[in-house]
Structures are given as structure tokens and as C-alpha cells.
Design an enzyme around this catalytic site. Structure first.
Site, short mmCIF file in Angstrom:
data_model
loop_
_atom_site.label_atom_id
_atom_site.label_comp_id
_atom_site.label_asym_id
_atom_site.label_seq_id
_atom_site.Cartn_x
_atom_site.Cartn_y
_atom_site.Cartn_z
N TYR A 72 0.84 -1.21 0.00
CA TYR A 72 0.00 0.00 0.00
C TYR A 72 0.87 1.25 0.00
O TYR A 72 0.60 2.22 -0.71
CB TYR A 72 -0.91 -0.02 1.24
CG TYR A 72 -1.93 1.10 1.26
CD1 TYR A 72 -3.22 0.89 0.77
CD2 TYR A 72 -1.60 2.37 1.74
CE1 TYR A 72 -4.15 1.91 0.77
CE2 TYR A 72 -2.52 3.40 1.74
CZ TYR A 72 -3.81 3.17 1.26
OH TYR A 72 -4.72 4.17 1.26
N PHE A 124 -7.64 18.82 -25.01
CA PHE A 124 -8.41 17.58 -25.18
C PHE A 124 -9.73 17.71 -24.41
O PHE A 124 -9.84 18.49 -23.48
CB PHE A 124 -7.60 16.38 -24.70
CG PHE A 124 -8.33 15.09 -24.91
CD1 PHE A 124 -8.58 14.62 -26.19
CD2 PHE A 124 -8.80 14.35 -23.84
CE1 PHE A 124 -9.29 13.44 -26.40
CE2 PHE A 124 -9.51 13.16 -24.04
CZ PHE A 124 -9.75 12.71 -25.31
N ASP A 125 -10.73 16.90 -24.78
CA ASP A 125 -12.07 17.12 -24.19
C ASP A 125 -12.11 16.96 -22.67
O ASP A 125 -12.78 17.71 -21.99
CB ASP A 125 -13.15 16.29 -24.89
CG ASP A 125 -12.88 14.79 -24.92
OD1 ASP A 125 -11.78 14.40 -24.53
OD2 ASP A 125 -13.78 14.04 -25.32
N ASP A 214 0.46 18.41 -21.64
CA ASP A 214 -0.41 17.25 -21.69
C ASP A 214 0.32 16.27 -22.61
O ASP A 214 0.36 16.46 -23.82
CB ASP A 214 -1.79 17.64 -22.22
CG ASP A 214 -2.71 16.43 -22.41
OD1 ASP A 214 -2.22 15.29 -22.31
OD2 ASP A 214 -3.90 16.64 -22.66
N ALA A 216 0.24 12.88 -23.34
CA ALA A 216 -0.26 11.55 -23.69
C ALA A 216 0.54 10.90 -24.82
O ALA A 216 0.87 9.73 -24.77
CB ALA A 216 -1.74 11.64 -24.07
N LYS A 257 -1.55 5.74 -23.63
CA LYS A 257 -1.09 5.99 -25.01
C LYS A 257 0.40 5.65 -25.07
O LYS A 257 0.77 4.50 -25.18
CB LYS A 257 -1.34 7.44 -25.42
CG LYS A 257 -2.79 7.76 -25.72
CD LYS A 257 -3.58 8.07 -24.50
CE LYS A 257 -4.95 8.62 -24.77
NZ LYS A 257 -5.70 8.82 -23.54
N HIS A 449 -20.44 13.51 -25.97
CA HIS A 449 -20.30 12.55 -27.07
C HIS A 449 -20.26 11.10 -26.59
O HIS A 449 -20.61 10.19 -27.32
CB HIS A 449 -19.09 12.88 -27.96
CG HIS A 449 -17.77 12.51 -27.39
ND1 HIS A 449 -17.22 13.16 -26.32
CD2 HIS A 449 -16.88 11.57 -27.75
CE1 HIS A 449 -16.04 12.63 -26.06
NE2 HIS A 449 -15.81 11.66 -26.89
N1 F0G Z 1 -4.98 14.22 -22.96
C1 F0G Z 1 -5.01 13.79 -24.23
C2 F0G Z 1 -4.27 14.53 -25.29
C3 F0G Z 1 -5.75 12.65 -24.55
O1 F0G Z 1 -5.78 12.24 -25.81
C4 F0G Z 1 -6.45 11.98 -23.52
C5 F0G Z 1 -7.25 10.79 -23.81
C6 F0G Z 1 -6.37 12.47 -22.21
C7 F0G Z 1 -5.62 13.59 -21.97
C8 F0G Z 1 -7.08 11.79 -21.07
O2 F0G Z 1 -6.45 10.60 -20.73
O3 F0G Z 1 -8.09 8.78 -21.26
O4 F0G Z 1 -6.15 8.39 -19.76
O5 F0G Z 1 -8.04 9.77 -19.00
N2 F0G Z 1 -7.56 10.47 -24.97
C9 F0G Z 1 -8.25 9.28 -25.38
C10 F0G Z 1 -8.52 9.37 -26.84
C11 F0G Z 1 -9.46 8.95 -24.57
O6 F0G Z 1 -9.28 8.53 -27.34
O7 F0G Z 1 -7.96 10.24 -27.53
P1 F0G Z 1 -7.25 9.32 -20.16
#
Ligand code: F0G
Length: 459
Positions: A72, A124-125, A214, A216, A257, A449
């Protein structure tokens, strides 16, 4: 004769795929209210909905999982991960989280307050959601060229430095940090150049602001810098990653990713005050500071994945498969965001379904047609995903309307790419017959979406 390019791995385990009939798919998508997120994966033949957490791990990663320490507090696996992240990024303060949006939630809980402004390049969304959900504003400073899908420029994910400077000059006291997304997912998986990252740093320094990446798909970004930016051809991917992160104060990461794992995320920063400020939110939302919602074994797999993916052979294999699919679409004259980016093809629905009014969501319509055609599941990155304006509640039709076809890492073969390309060509060939799209029957107030329900405007 020069030997052709081939994958830098061989296959050790396979998972059977199920094909279906057109009649089955028409029924299934109707039952899913024409939302591709509503389908069961067994109803999908080739799944391009995301490249997030859908890739295959290597034998080294599976072996590392056996070494997982599930303590833990103070798990050895955490320190394995921490040391790897510090080696690659230079950031010493690490908070693991269960995925990328959790990293955003933890860090933004500390940094973002009501009325704040967070400038960046096509947030990102989930990033936008975590900003707007706190009654703050995400200001998009992406270069205008990113909106012209047919324009070929090498770094279409760049920040417009003039827009950024203007935003800072007008709102400096309301800006907690600048965010740069590498690669820029929403603009089409498009990279940001090192020169541009340097420019952002200079503006941030001028106004005394910090820069968050960010990250990813940071390895994909490094690959494009190596192959497209002068002066980087001879540098290793690891050296380029380090140079990028030298220009940032911290990062949020979706490990699903470029971490080459199926679940995970983290925050990393060079500033102890960010760590101190965020850590209480990690404990509240994610778990204790040395696991943050991750299993020990998964932290080990992530450490190996980060190390593996920052080697040229791995990332080159990945990008070249995406470029292979793009070349097939070129043969058929199908328009997509050019040049192809790192993780996906972003097909320009507005140039294909020209008879479908924007109020009837052309990219969503194209996604549904492609699914019906061959069981290929893509994802709308367009007017539905753009959500409504938080103040006027109007649909946001100002951006691009794209069908995103993501390629999972180390998962499908180029034969699958051929199926995707031909299925899309078949829809493309009958594009002029498609005159109507879909209307929304139910939607969530934010991030609609994922759960939106639709019906055809005309049966
Ligand atoms: N930032 C970017 C640029 C992303 O593409 C994503 C996720 C996130 C943050 C959030 O990360 O999914 O681990 O919580 N993108 C996925 C996509 C969902 O399909 O592009 P997460």
C-alpha cells in the site's frame, strides 16, 4: 534492392476477431442509439475508436508484471516507475493516477479556480471538461493553419505565439498555467515543434507563468521532431524527449497511449510546490501517493513501456503503420487532416458528406456508415464532441468535423489497414447519395459525445 520496412517485433499471442453481417450491424447500431460508444466490442471487427489503452504489451512488460510489489505504501514498483519517469523527463516529483483525466483532476483541483483562464493548443475534451467544470475557461491558441485539413505543414499542432501572448497580456492575473498538448490530439494528432515549445517557454517566462505539457503522445511528438525538424535527425528519441521536457514545468500523462499500457496515468513536475499542493487531492480521489489508483504490477509494466517506447524502433513501427493507412486513403482520394499525424487518421467529413447539413452531424454520420459497411468503429471528433458553449448553450460549429480512425499500438496488421481503407472507399464512392444525418434525442451537459443518443433525420 533496399529491404522493405517491417515491424520491429514478432507476434507471441493472438486474440480472435468476430466478423458480423451488415444486417446485424444495422440492428446493433440502432439499439445503441447511433452512438458507437454504445456498442459491445464483440459487435466490432476492427476497433479504431481510440488508441488509448488498446495496445499490446511486450513480453518484457508482462515479465515486469510478475515483479509487481502491491504494498500500500512505498511500493518498490512505484520507485521503479518514478526513476524511469525522472530519467526520461527530468521531473522529480511524481504522483501516479489511474489514468490521464485523473491526473488532470488531481492537479487542476489545486491549480484551477473559478474565473481562471487556461490558454493552450486544442485542449483535449477531458482537459477542457476539467477546466470548464471548475467554471474556468480554456482558450484555444492553436495556429489557424490547423483548421485547413488539406494544407501540408510539418507542425500543425503548434501554438500560435501571437494569440498566446495576447491572451497573457490581457489576462495575466487569471492564468494559472499554460497547457501544451503533445501531440495535439484534437487538431489531428499533429506535432508541436521544438522551436514552438521554445517560443511558448519564452512567453511564459516573460509573464512569469508555468507551462504544463499534456503528454499523452509525447513520444510520437519526439519522433516527428526527429524526422521533420532541422537539427534533430541524429538525436535519439530519448534525447529529444528530454529536450522537450526541459521546456516545461510539469506534465500530466495518460499512460494508456505512449506509456504502452492498458491503464494508468501520472503527474510529474520539477516544482515541489505543485506536488505539495496536488498530493492531498491524490489521496482523496486516487489513493495513497505511491500508487494513486494503480496496481504495483501495472506501475512496473508502465516503467518498462515508457523505456521501450522511447526507443526509435518501437515508435517508428507505430508511426509507419499510421502512414501506411494514410497512403491507402491517398490512392482513393479520401481527404483527411494532412499530413497524417501520430496516432490516427482524421477523415474530413465536411469535404465528403457535403449534402449533410452541419446540424445533422456529418462526421457522426460518416462514422455510422463506416461501421455499417465493415464493422470498423471510428469516433466522431467534431460538432458533437465540441459540446455546447458554456454560456450561450449553442452548439459549437466553429471547429473541424472529423471522423477519427485511431490505430492501436502493436495490435492490428497492415492487412487490417487495407480493410479499413477499402471500407472507407466504399462509403466515399456513394457519398453523394447520403443526404441526411442524425439529430440528438438526449445529451449530457458536459462531455456529451460519450453518452449522446441520436436518431436518423430520415429513415
Ligand atoms: N490528454 C489527451 C491529449 C488525450 O488524448 C487523452 C485521452 C487524455 C488527456 C485523457 O487521458 O483517457 O487516460 O483519462 N484520450 C483518449 C482518446 C481517450 O481517445 O484520444 P485518459
Amino acid at each position: 534492392m533496399e529491404l522493405p520496412f517491417a515491424e520491429a517485433y514478432k507476434i507471441k499471442m493472438v486474440e480472435p476477431l468476430r466478423k458480423s453481417t451488415r444486417e446485424e450491424r444495422e440492428q446493433w447500431i440502432k439499439e445503441a442509439h447511433y452512438n458507437l460508444f454504445g456498442l459491445k466490442s464483440d459487435m466490432v471487427y476492427i476497433d479504431c475508436i481510440t488508441d488509448s489503452g488498446t495496445g499490446a504489451m511486450s513480453d518484457r512488460q508482462w515479465a515486469a508484471m510478475m515483479m509487481g510489489d502491491e504494498a500500500y505504501a512505498g511500493a518498490r514498483s512505484f520507485f521503479h516507475l518514478k526513476e524511469t519517469i525522472t530519467k526520461i523527463t527530468g521531473f522529480e516529483w511524481i504522483i501516479p493516477t489511474h489514468q490521464g483525466r485523473a491526473a488532470e483532476n488531481v492537479l487542476f483541483s489545486y491549480l484551477v479556480k473559478e474565473g481562471d483562464i487556461v490558454p493552450g493548443n486544442s485542449h483535449f475534451d477531458t482537459t477542457k471538461g476539467h477546466i470548464e467544470g471548475r467554471k474556468a475557461f480554456a482558450v484555444d491558441c492553436t495556429i489557424d493553419e490547423a483548421k485547413d485539413t488539406q494544407l501540408e505543414i510539418p507542425f500543425k499542432g503548434n501554438v500560435d505565439l501571437n494569440k498566446l501572448e495576447k491572451c497573457l497580456a490581457e489576462n495575466a492575473d487569471k492564468i494559472p498555467f499554460i497547457i501544451v498538448t503533445i501531440t495535439n490530439n484534437t487538431a489531428g494528432g499533429q506535432p508541436v515543434s521544438m522551436e514552438n515549445l521554445r517560443g511558448v517557454r519564452a512567453i511564459a517566462d516573460k509573464y512569469g507563468k508555468r507551462v504544463l505539457f499534456d503528454s499523452a503522445r509525447f513520444v510520437e511528438n519526439a519522433y516527428f521532431i526527429k524526422t521533420r525538424e532541422a537539427g534533430y535527425a541524429d538525436k535519439t528519441i530519448k534525447a529529444i524527449c528530454r529536450e522537450m521536457f526541459n521546456l516545461a514545468d510539469g506534465m500530466t500523462m495518460s499512460s494508456k497511449k505512449d506509456g504502452l499500457v492498458n491503464m494508468g496515468g501520472f503527474i510529474a513536475t520539477r516544482h515541489e510546490d505543485w506536488y505539495e499542493g496536488a498530493k492531498g487531492f491524490c489521496i482523496r480521489y486516487e489513493g495513497f501517493l505511491t500508487y494513486g489508483g494503480m496496481n504495483g504490477r501495472d506501475m512496473d509494466a508502465l516503467a518498462v513501456g515508457l523505456d521501450e517506447n522511447t526507443e526509435l524502433e518501437t515508435i517508428e513501427t507505430r508511426i509507419k503503420q499510421v502512414q501506411y493507412l494514410a497512403a491507402r486513403l491517398d490512392e482513393f482520394g479520401i481527404p483527411y487532416q494532412r499530413p497524417v499525424g501520430g496516432h490516427a487518421l482524421f477523415v474530413d467529413a465536411s469535404l465528403i458528406l457535403t449534402n449533410v447539413p452541419k446540424e445533422e452531424f456529418p462526421a457522426q454520420t460518416l462514422a455510422i456508415e463506416l461501421y455499417k459497411e465493415a464493422g470498423v468503429r471510428g469516433c466522431e471528433i467534431g460538432y458533437i464532441l465540441a459540446d455546447r458553449d458554456p454560456i450561450t448553450r449553442e452548439n459549437r460549429f466553429g471547429g473541424l468535423d472529423l471522423l477519427r480512425l485511431c490505430i492501436a499500438r502493436r495490435t492490428y496488421t497492415n492487412n487490417h489497414m487495407d480493410v479499413i481503407a477499402v471500407a472507407l472507399k466504399n462509403v466515399f464512392d456513394r457519398r453523394n447519395e447520403i443526404k441526411h444525418g442524425y439529430r440528438i434525442t438526449w445529451e449530457a451537459p458536459l462531455l456529451r459525445h460519450f453518452t449522446v443518443q441520436l436518431e436518423p433525420v430520415q429513415e
